[in-house]
Design an enzyme around this catalytic site. Sequence first.
Site: not given
Lengths: 309, 309
Positions: A105-107, B108-109
């Site tokens: 999730g790259k939270r 973000n990704d």
Amino acid sequence: MALDRLIERIVATQNPTVAGLDPKLDYLPSYLKEEAFARHGKNLAGAAAAILTYNKALVDALCDIVPAVKPQLAYYEMYGVEGVRTFYETVAYAKEKGMFVIADGKRNDIGTTMEAYATAHLGEVEVEGEMFTPFGSDALTVNGYLGSDGVKPLLNVCEKLDKGIFVLVKTSNPSSGELQDEHIGDRTVYEVMGSMCEEWGKALPGKYGYSGVGAVVGATYPEQLAELRKKLPHTFFLVPGYGAQGGGAKDVAGAFDARGLGAIVNSSRGILCAWKKENCDERDFTGAARREAIRMRDDIVSVSGKASL
Amino acid sequence: MALDRLIERIVATQNPTVAGLDPKLDYLPSYLKEEAFARHGKNLAGAAAAILTYNKALVDALCDIVPAVKPQLAYYEMYGVEGVRTFYETVAYAKEKGMFVIADGKRNDIGTTMEAYATAHLGEVEVEGEMFTPFGSDALTVNGYLGSDGVKPLLNVCEKLDKGIFVLVKTSNPSSGELQDEHIGDRTVYEVMGSMCEEWGKALPGKYGYSGVGAVVGATYPEQLAELRKKLPHTFFLVPGYGAQGGGAKDVAGAFDARGLGAIVNSSRGILCAWKKENCDERDFTGAARREAIRMRDDIVSVSGKASL
């Protein structure tokens, strides 16, 4: 710490790879979609149902040979609330089948908001004195741009519930260098972020030398990967970029330590779309996924060597 | 471009503030929770239903005087799938009432994954030839650590559907400096990120001088805020940190241009918990929120001046 559980599963399966569950509707065999649309309609609910069936079949096909799955939240949010329900069901099913689940999730946020993300993805939430598990993954990917305030709120939850995190350090994409390769004094931004991981990890020491704070380091930058392996001896790596993004086994060799540990290499499209690449009967999509997972395992183990504790 | 719509609403309401909808169960009046638990049970569904009623009442109380709301995704994910449904319903309700909705997800990704986030929060997804709107906010907050590959996939969706983004530049938290204040050559990391915003924004020029690529800059760093206002003339600011985090009106003065434009200042807890601070009847929580929103508006306008196009 949770990454101990991951490491134990890697050793049990002798397979330092993770299957990325990043399902797009295009990746699914058509019979599967038709069945779901017939039941739920050609809408978000139908799409989400088709993806859940697809994911469960993949988990069944992989759970005895692949230690972990990494569902990417973006692909579930893309199908709205029903898509998020499929994410929840996928996490639960993979755990039931014994797999370690990394929520990608790259939270990132700060203070109480980051606590809310920690609770959402790794923890439990209280409602009137009773505890509920919102999503319940084993680990979460995290973006550390906000500094310690964005990471420390996770550490309590990780310690209490035996979970882990992976912080973005050097990502696999072509433009990752725009910020990450810039120099702060004599170190790059990604080195600074990497050493913050070592620092944060002190709060979550592991049995096998690796802390509960891992790092995301892309297969597409093999030199940096090998350099970081040396500089970050307590930080376990999640390595994207193998396969579809161009990284090969030799590119990830430097991610492993002398025990064959230290990293888990992800493949998403390679496994999800193996049936398309093989051009086999679409009903054999799970067979194709398993064959590709075995091929990838053997490819990676040829450079990592046998994994031992 | 979508930030034009935001700017027009700021001018129409003469109010450069945004209400952060970051609901914790603790913030809700007890009668509201009791009603929801009686209907749905003391569980995630009950919690999510209570929060939806609370949010809708706040939107009703604020929509004629406050131009925008900013629901923070973490607080919805914390209540699982049902919480995410409440997020969806909140976005839809606020839009129906004419408010501009900023989804605070700090997503973000890279590449196709970032496209999936863009689709999820700002765009439309295709299912068998028909288009569906997964969440449908007007703008999304974004973390730019991954570089252009993480931001460019959003720009197409923004252009096509008249949406905008806010990229984290200098965040409001105490440890934001750990990375963001470090120097890359003669510029700080946040300056580098800020100038990337100016660059990305060229793809989304706006009618009033501000592009569709805004920046998040905290009220808690007033000098940097004023410095960035000068250096980033086409970048609109979303300013957190007013109120509960310690920022005051004089701290945000430097965020505005000579037309009283250039920034929107967020308050979450200040508005959500106004009824607790006032110590009024809990059934007047919307009245208290409105009174606090007016007080904040007048406070901010005392430094920003009248907003004009």
